[in-house]
Scaffold this active site. Structure first.
Site, PDB file in Angstrom:
ATOM      1  CG  ASP A  26      -2.022   1.054   1.130  1.00 19.27           C
ATOM      2  OD1 ASP A  26      -2.430   1.395   0.001  1.00 19.27           O
ATOM      3  OD2 ASP A  26      -2.461   1.552   2.180  1.00 19.27           O
ATOM      4  CG  ASP A  80       0.395   3.487   7.846  1.00 18.99           C
ATOM      5  OD1 ASP A  80       0.424   3.424   9.091  1.00 18.99           O
ATOM      6  OD2 ASP A  80      -0.085   4.457   7.231  1.00 18.99           O
TER       7      ASP A  80
END
Length: 283
Positions: free
Chosen positions: A217, A234
């Site tokens: 991502d 993340d």
């Protein structure tokens, strides 16, 4: 934003991590504390619930989440909570004091997490076989996956938040900040030297790939700038190269990163970045 983007060096380890390391999703000490519910824990839980700076709603956080925070306090990873850094559909992130430094505490929702999105990244990852459809186990696996991914990325020489501790659905890690506030994402700053920034991001993607990981991502929204360094954040959804969708995720990462730097005036494409990341001739 300054033109100096400093690369960190890989740690001196034999290998970046065990590709087949299993993740334990059995009950933790937090679950046992929540079941026991002694007086000291109940008093701690009430203080947390009543705090204006750290609001947790019953509909979102279960008893064992309070117990996880309680256990992390007992173990010395957290001394006092600050305010929220960010809130999202899957997790809230708060600042906290740990000794003389500030850390980030990421609290994943058990009841409100997007179960289907998580399964898409866990299914096919050999580290998480046999988890089944138990939502608590899925979320716990996700948090441990993020902790393990951060460890592996750090060993590979990728600048990421330093993972500190994990308990059930709560992750404690380095707080990436500038002048006391959260570090700015790439989409929030003016990149004065996009060529150098691109080279650093591409190198970190190569190091992740060589360590057996694909971010899954990656974009300008989860790369931040702190004191001359780009920091990748993340990594909860990062998968191993053995994941059946790893190539698709990597291609998407390359398209996202290349598109951002193309908007900064660079002549780059996702295909070029993909070839650079996966090419092993110069390794």
């Amino acid at each position: 934003m300054t033109e100096d983007f400093e690369l960190v060096a890989p740690e001196a380890v034999d290998s970046p991590g065990d590709e087949w390391e299993e993740i334990d999703v059995t009950d933790t000490e937090a679950d046992r504390i929540a079941r026991r519910r002694d007086r000291e824990f109940n008093e701690f839980r009430k203080r947390i619930k009543d705090s204006e700076r750290f609001k947790l709603e019953e509909s979102v956080f279960d008893e064992a989440t309070y117990a996880a925070i309680y256990k992390l306090v007992q173990d010395g990873y957290i001394d006092a909570f600050g305010g929220p850094i960010s809130t999202g559909k899957e997790a809230n992130v708060y600042t906290a004091k740990s000794g003389d430094r500030t850390v980030a505490v990421k609290v994943y929702r058990i009841n409100a997490s997007d179960f289907k999105d998580m399964r898409g990244y866990l299914d096919g990852d050999p580290r998480f076989e046999g988890i089944g459809q138990n939502k608590r186990k899925v979320v716990m696996a996700w948090v441990r996956k993020e902790f393990a991914n951060l460890q592996r990325a750090k060993q590979a020489g990728v600048r990421v938040p330093d993972p500190i501790a994990v308990e059930r659905n709560v992750l404690v890690m380095e707080y990436i900040a500038t002048d006391g506030d959260r570090a700015k994402r790439l989409n929030e700053v003016h990149v004065e030297n996009p060529e150098t920034a691109y080279d650093v991001v591409a190198e970190y993607m190569r190091r992740l790939y060589d360590a057996g990981l694909v971010h899954g991502d990656l974009s300008e929204y989860n790369i931040v700038f702190q004191e001359g360094q780009l920091v990748v954040i993340d990594l909860g959804q990062a998968v191993t190269k053995h994941h059946p969708n790893a190539e698709e995720f990597l291609q998407r990462d390359c398209e996202n990163v290349a598109a951002f730097f193309a908007r900064q005036g660079m002549d780059v494409t996702g295909d070029q970045l993909y070839e650079s990341v996966t090419d092993e001739t110069d390794r």
